[in-house]
Design an enzyme around this catalytic site. Structure first.
Site, PDB file in Angstrom:
ATOM      1  N   SER A  54      -2.241   4.677 -14.212  1.00  0.00           N
ATOM      2  CA  SER A  54      -3.131   4.327 -15.338  1.00  0.00           C
ATOM      3  C   SER A  54      -3.441   2.835 -15.490  1.00  0.00           C
ATOM      4  O   SER A  54      -4.245   2.476 -16.352  1.00  0.00           O
ATOM      5  CB  SER A  54      -2.597   4.846 -16.693  1.00  0.00           C
ATOM      6  N   GLY A  99      -4.954   0.728 -13.499  1.00  0.00           N
ATOM      7  CA  GLY A  99      -6.144   0.218 -12.827  1.00  0.00           C
ATOM      8  C   GLY A  99      -7.384   0.611 -13.599  1.00  0.00           C
ATOM      9  O   GLY A  99      -7.656   0.097 -14.690  1.00  0.00           O
ATOM     10  N   ASP A 117      -6.120   6.571  -5.614  1.00  0.00           N
ATOM     11  CA  ASP A 117      -6.619   7.913  -5.285  1.00  0.00           C
ATOM     12  C   ASP A 117      -7.497   7.861  -4.035  1.00  0.00           C
ATOM     13  O   ASP A 117      -7.323   8.656  -3.093  1.00  0.00           O
ATOM     14  CB  ASP A 117      -7.406   8.436  -6.499  1.00  0.00           C
ATOM     15  N   ASN A 168      -7.541  12.053 -11.156  1.00  0.00           N
ATOM     16  CA  ASN A 168      -8.297  12.394 -12.370  1.00  0.00           C
ATOM     17  C   ASN A 168      -8.142  13.889 -12.614  1.00  0.00           C
ATOM     18  O   ASN A 168      -7.690  14.634 -11.740  1.00  0.00           O
ATOM     19  CB  ASN A 168      -9.763  11.984 -12.253  1.00  0.00           C
ATOM     20  N   ASP A 186       0.842  -1.187   0.000  1.00  0.00           N
ATOM     21  CA  ASP A 186       0.000   0.000   0.000  1.00  0.00           C
ATOM     22  C   ASP A 186       0.884   1.246   0.000  1.00  0.00           C
ATOM     23  O   ASP A 186       1.629   1.481   0.955  1.00  0.00           O
ATOM     24  CB  ASP A 186      -0.874  -0.048   1.260  1.00  0.00           C
TER      25      ASP A 186
HETATM   26  N1  AR6 Z   1      -1.221   1.402  -3.106  1.00  0.00           N
HETATM   27  C1  AR6 Z   1      -0.523   1.189  -4.256  1.00  0.00           C
HETATM   28  N2  AR6 Z   1      -1.108   0.933  -5.439  1.00  0.00           N
HETATM   29  C2  AR6 Z   1      -2.458   0.880  -5.458  1.00  0.00           C
HETATM   30  C3  AR6 Z   1      -3.259   1.101  -4.314  1.00  0.00           C
HETATM   31  C4  AR6 Z   1      -2.581   1.379  -3.093  1.00  0.00           C
HETATM   32  N3  AR6 Z   1      -3.243   1.607  -1.956  1.00  0.00           N
HETATM   33  N4  AR6 Z   1      -4.566   0.978  -4.663  1.00  0.00           N
HETATM   34  C5  AR6 Z   1      -4.586   0.682  -5.986  1.00  0.00           C
HETATM   35  N5  AR6 Z   1      -3.329   0.610  -6.455  1.00  0.00           N
HETATM   36  P1  AR6 Z   1      -5.905   3.166 -10.202  1.00  0.00           P
HETATM   37  P2  AR6 Z   1      -5.632   4.728 -12.697  1.00  0.00           P
HETATM   38  C6  AR6 Z   1      -2.835   0.329  -7.810  1.00  0.00           C
HETATM   39  O1  AR6 Z   1      -7.188   2.593 -10.660  1.00  0.00           O
HETATM   40  O2  AR6 Z   1      -5.684   3.475 -13.494  1.00  0.00           O
HETATM   41  C7  AR6 Z   1      -9.293   6.869  -9.697  1.00  0.00           C
HETATM   42  O3  AR6 Z   1     -10.678   6.783  -9.516  1.00  0.00           O
HETATM   43  C8  AR6 Z   1      -3.766  -0.417  -8.748  1.00  0.00           C
HETATM   44  O4  AR6 Z   1      -3.757  -1.807  -8.462  1.00  0.00           O
HETATM   45  O5  AR6 Z   1      -5.799   3.632  -8.798  1.00  0.00           O
HETATM   46  O6  AR6 Z   1      -4.556   5.734 -13.019  1.00  0.00           O
HETATM   47  C9  AR6 Z   1      -8.828   8.266 -10.069  1.00  0.00           C
HETATM   48  O7  AR6 Z   1      -9.601   9.240  -9.421  1.00  0.00           O
HETATM   49  C10 AR6 Z   1      -3.134  -0.096 -10.094  1.00  0.00           C
HETATM   50  O8  AR6 Z   1      -2.018  -0.957 -10.310  1.00  0.00           O
HETATM   51  O9  AR6 Z   1      -5.471   4.465 -11.114  1.00  0.00           O
HETATM   52  C11 AR6 Z   1      -9.015   8.281 -11.558  1.00  0.00           C
HETATM   53  O10 AR6 Z   1     -10.358   8.572 -11.906  1.00  0.00           O
HETATM   54  C12 AR6 Z   1      -2.590   1.319  -9.881  1.00  0.00           C
HETATM   55  O11 AR6 Z   1      -2.623   1.548  -8.465  1.00  0.00           O
HETATM   56  C13 AR6 Z   1      -8.695   6.883 -11.973  1.00  0.00           C
HETATM   57  O12 AR6 Z   1      -8.941   6.062 -10.827  1.00  0.00           O
HETATM   58  C14 AR6 Z   1      -3.394   2.397 -10.573  1.00  0.00           C
HETATM   59  O13 AR6 Z   1      -4.783   2.094 -10.510  1.00  0.00           O
HETATM   60  C15 AR6 Z   1      -7.238   6.711 -12.333  1.00  0.00           C
HETATM   61  O14 AR6 Z   1      -7.033   5.420 -12.818  1.00  0.00           O
END
Ligand code: AR6
Length: 168
Positions: A122, A124, A38, A28, A14
């Protein structure tokens, strides 16, 4: 200060617990908070304080980065960047993603942060293929001049962690 290559590390877990000067948030454009990393950063930093700080900044265009305090995080700063939404790879996704990493390092340099932790921006909710994104993350950081001395790539799943380990 002389610019030399930062040490690059991979970690699994985390990112809100990272003991670094600056934690990167995959935000975002509206800096409105959301799910994924986020949401986790907002909860850990304090939703009210972080939302208020983000409202003062306003928006952040994809590929750019802005900073707020870290509030309740161990990290002193949060650097918010907006990654590309993956479509088909032909809509400047790679350029925008590389720009995220460069912009975050530039903001870290402005702040005087010497250690920084990146999530897999990006990959996720925004759907960027993890392998392509990991290669861009590491290549871009390696190629970017910075005063940051430690860059930690924090994976939240084993597959992403393995990708980083292979590339480092
Ligand atoms: N620690 C580390 N990595 C994490 C954690 C954490 N606590 N939680 C998730 N990840 P994402 P995006 C990973 O979806 O694709 C939001 O709603 C996750 O497994 O968080 O850039 C924003 O407001 C993945 O590998 O971000 C935007 O609307 C990585 O973080 C949108 O999502 C990124 O996943 C951005 O989407």
């Amino acid at each position: 200060m002389a610019r030399s290559n930062p040490r690059l590390e991979a970690a699994l877990g985390d990112i809100t617990a990272a003991r670094v000067d600056a934690v990167v948030n995959a935000a975002n454009r509206q800096l409105a908070g959301g799910g994924g990393v986020d949401g986790a950063i907002h909860r850990a930093a304090g939703v009210t304080e972080l939302q208020a700080a983000c409202r003062v900044i306003g928006e952040c265009a994809p590929g750019h980065a802005v900073a707020t305090e870290g509030f309740k995080l161990a990290a002193r700063w949060i650097i918010h960047t907006v990654g590309p939404m993956w479509r088909d790879g032909a809509h400047q996704e790679a350029e925008i993603l590389a720009s995220c990493y460069r912009s975050c390092l530039a903001v870290a340099d402005e702040l005087g942060a010497t250690s920084i932790a990146f999530p897999a921006i990006s990959t996720g909710i925004y759907g960027y293929p993890a392998q392509l994104a990991a290669a861009i993350a590491i290549t871009t950081v390696r190629e970017t001049p910075t005063d940051v001395t430690l860059v930690c790539f924090v994976a939240f799943d084993l597959d992403t962690f393995a990708l980083y380990q292979q590339l480092l």
